[in-house]
Design a protein around this motif. Sequence first.
Motif: not given
Length: 145
Positions: A81-102
């Motif tokens: 369960q902890q491993k699944l939660e960490e993977e979900e957190e990593i996926k969410r962070l990757r979506k949020e931290l997509i570099p956007k153009a200035q």
Amino acid sequence: MEPLKEARKRVEGSSSSDNSNGRTSGGGRRSPTNCLIKPPVKKNTIPIDLKLRAVERARFAHQVAEKRRLIKQYKMERERQQKLEEEEEIKRLRKELIPKAQLMPYFDRPFVPRRSEKQPTVPREPKFCIPRHKTIKCCRCHAMT
């Protein structure tokens, strides 16, 4: 209690015959024959059923093994369960931290600075003299003044 009384009688009878000549062996120390004899140890009256004990021990060992298996299974489930939660957190962070153009600055309107509306500051002379109440008092200072 009766064997203890018999042992005391035997010891008392033997000590009186040993001391009849008026001296004790070992300079006043008691010899090992003069010590009290302990009564025999009381035998266990409860019969030991080895087969029953073996069955109870086997049942207990089975309970311990079952408990250990459940604990191990619980730990594995929790880690999964902890491993699944960490993977979900990593996926969410990757979506949020997509570099956007200035955004590009506008070069068609050049920047012209405006004059400030505040009054300029008035310069003051620095105070190099130290007030008397802040001076360090020592022998040399009093000698100079």
